[in-house]
Scaffold this motif. Structure first.
Motif, short mmCIF file in Angstrom:
data_model
loop_
_atom_site.label_atom_id
_atom_site.label_comp_id
_atom_site.label_asym_id
_atom_site.label_seq_id
_atom_site.Cartn_x
_atom_site.Cartn_y
_atom_site.Cartn_z
N LYS A 69 6.11 0.61 -4.41
CA LYS A 69 6.65 0.13 -5.70
C LYS A 69 8.08 0.61 -5.93
CE LYS A 69 2.25 -0.39 -8.05
NZ LYS A 69 1.41 0.03 -9.18
N THR A 70 8.46 1.74 -5.34
CA THR A 70 9.80 2.27 -5.56
C THR A 70 10.83 1.75 -4.56
OG1 THR A 70 9.38 4.24 -4.20
CG2 THR A 70 8.87 4.40 -6.56
N VAL A 71 10.38 1.10 -3.51
CA VAL A 71 11.31 0.56 -2.51
C VAL A 71 12.04 -0.63 -3.14
CG1 VAL A 71 11.53 -0.56 -0.26
CG2 VAL A 71 9.89 1.30 -0.56
N PRO A 72 13.37 -0.63 -3.08
CA PRO A 72 14.13 -1.76 -3.65
C PRO A 72 13.72 -3.09 -2.99
CG PRO A 72 15.60 0.06 -3.09
CD PRO A 72 14.25 0.40 -2.53
N GLN A 73 13.65 -4.14 -3.79
CA GLN A 73 13.20 -5.44 -3.30
C GLN A 73 14.06 -5.95 -2.15
OE1 GLN A 73 10.31 -6.98 -4.30
NE2 GLN A 73 10.73 -8.26 -2.51
N GLU A 74 15.37 -5.71 -2.21
CA GLU A 74 16.23 -6.19 -1.13
C GLU A 74 15.90 -5.49 0.19
OE1 GLU A 74 18.51 -3.16 -3.61
OE2 GLU A 74 17.43 -5.01 -4.04
N VAL A 75 15.45 -4.24 0.13
CA VAL A 75 15.03 -3.51 1.34
C VAL A 75 13.73 -4.11 1.87
CG1 VAL A 75 14.27 -1.27 2.26
CG2 VAL A 75 16.22 -1.39 0.69
N LYS A 76 12.78 -4.39 0.96
CA LYS A 76 11.51 -5.00 1.37
C LYS A 76 11.76 -6.34 2.07
CE LYS A 76 8.81 -3.12 -2.47
NZ LYS A 76 8.10 -3.46 -3.71
N ASP A 77 12.69 -7.13 1.49
CA ASP A 77 12.98 -8.46 2.04
C ASP A 77 13.70 -8.38 3.39
OD1 ASP A 77 11.84 -9.53 -0.25
OD2 ASP A 77 13.78 -9.86 -1.25
N ALA A 78 14.50 -7.34 3.59
CA ALA A 78 15.33 -7.24 4.79
C ALA A 78 14.62 -6.56 5.97
CB ALA A 78 16.61 -6.48 4.46
N ARG A 79 13.49 -5.94 5.73
CA ARG A 79 12.83 -5.17 6.80
C ARG A 79 11.40 -5.67 7.04
NH1 ARG A 79 14.57 1.02 5.38
NH2 ARG A 79 16.80 0.63 5.12
N GLU A 102 9.43 -5.03 9.42
CA GLU A 102 8.53 -3.97 9.90
C GLU A 102 7.91 -3.23 8.72
OE1 GLU A 102 8.85 -1.60 13.87
OE2 GLU A 102 10.19 -0.65 12.39
N LEU A 103 8.68 -3.01 7.69
CA LEU A 103 8.18 -2.36 6.48
C LEU A 103 7.10 -3.24 5.83
CD1 LEU A 103 8.32 -0.15 4.28
CD2 LEU A 103 10.23 -1.43 3.28
N ALA A 104 7.36 -4.54 5.76
CA ALA A 104 6.38 -5.47 5.18
C ALA A 104 5.10 -5.49 6.00
CB ALA A 104 6.99 -6.87 5.08
N ALA A 105 5.22 -5.39 7.32
CA ALA A 105 4.04 -5.38 8.19
C ALA A 105 3.20 -4.12 7.95
CB ALA A 105 4.46 -5.48 9.65
N ILE A 106 3.86 -3.01 7.75
CA ILE A 106 3.13 -1.77 7.45
C ILE A 106 2.44 -1.89 6.10
CG2 ILE A 106 3.39 0.70 6.94
CD1 ILE A 106 5.50 0.71 9.21
N TRP A 107 3.11 -2.51 5.14
CA TRP A 107 2.49 -2.70 3.84
C TRP A 107 1.25 -3.58 3.95
CZ3 TRP A 107 1.28 -0.45 -0.18
CH2 TRP A 107 0.83 -1.11 -1.30
N LYS A 108 1.27 -4.58 4.84
CA LYS A 108 0.08 -5.42 5.05
C LYS A 108 -1.08 -4.57 5.56
CE LYS A 108 2.39 -9.82 5.87
NZ LYS A 108 2.71 -10.86 6.86
N ILE A 109 -0.79 -3.61 6.43
CA ILE A 109 -1.84 -2.70 6.91
C ILE A 109 -2.38 -1.90 5.71
CG2 ILE A 109 -2.32 -0.65 8.31
CD1 ILE A 109 -0.22 -1.70 10.31
N GLY A 110 -1.47 -1.44 4.87
CA GLY A 110 -1.88 -0.70 3.67
C GLY A 110 -2.78 -1.53 2.77
N GLN A 111 -2.44 -2.80 2.61
CA GLN A 111 -3.28 -3.68 1.79
C GLN A 111 -4.67 -3.84 2.40
OE1 GLN A 111 -0.34 -6.88 1.82
NE2 GLN A 111 -0.26 -6.77 -0.42
N CYS A 112 -4.73 -3.94 3.71
CA CYS A 112 -6.04 -4.03 4.38
C CYS A 112 -6.85 -2.76 4.13
CB CYS A 112 -5.87 -4.25 5.88
SG CYS A 112 -5.23 -5.88 6.32
#
Length: 196
Positions: free
Chosen positions: A62-72, A74-84
């Motif tokens: 939640k604290t990661v800036p949206q532009e960082v989430k959109d640009a990375r 690999e970060l989004a893929a790790i978050w998908k693991i977290g959601q699982c």
């Protein structure tokens, strides 16, 4: 921003130390008002997942800036693991991890996470079941039925090939603790003091 301690922990495969280390370093960086655009958010997020600290992982996300989430990605893929993990989608953890091509910097960490997660799931299965069908073990462990069977048998379980049922071997509880007389004396004195 000095990330050498994070890189050293990754190189040494000291994955369990990364969560607190990243938290401390990020606080130091933020307290100095430095930009966190280059912060290794993927490593930081995976470190919390490795420790099974889902609340800290969600807070970090939640604290990661949206532009960082959109640009990375690999970060989004790790978050998908977290959601699982959050949704208890056991098979999804493995599927999501294997669908992404990880950078060399984090590939070993992801493999270490999966190994740790698999051990944790196996321990949960051991404590929860006395018998379980091979297909369920395969699902929970993210392995083929043959690999799941081999893993279970190597860890002391037994297979009934006719029914495709595994019998769980429970871990023996450690009961051979020796009581130190000095500790007993201190405990007695403490209880006596509290009562009087």
């Amino acid at each position: 921003m000095d990330l050498s301690a994070i890189h050293a922990a990754l190189s040494a495969k000291s994955y369990s130390t990364l969560g607190p280390l990243c938290d401390d370093l990020l606080l130091q960086v933020a307290s100095r008002g430095a930009a966190t655009d280059d912060w290794p958010y993927a490593v930081h997020l995976l470190a919390h997942l490795y420790l099974n600290d889902l609340n800290s992982a969600r807070f970090l996300w939640k604290t990661v800036p949206q532009e960082v989430k959109d640009a990375r990605p690999e970060l989004a893929a790790i978050w998908k693991i977290g959601q699982c993990l959050w949704n208890r989608d056991y098979a999804g953890v493995y599927t999501t991890a294997h669908e992404f091509e990880w950078s060399p910097e984090i590939a070993d960490f992801v493999a270490g996470f999966l190994e740790s997660y698999r051990k944790r799931i196996f321990e949960l299965l051991t404590s929860a079941y006395s018998t379980i069908i091979v297909a369920d073990v395969s699902h929970f462990m993210g392995m083929s039925e043959e690999d799941a069977t081999n893993y279970a048998v190597q860890n002391g379980w037994s297979l009934d090939a006719a029914t495709k049922m595994l019998t769980v071997r429970k871990q023996k509880a450690q009961t051979n603790q020796k009581l130190d007389a000095s500790k007993l004396q201190r405990l007695t004195e403490c209880v006596f003091h509290l009562e009087h």
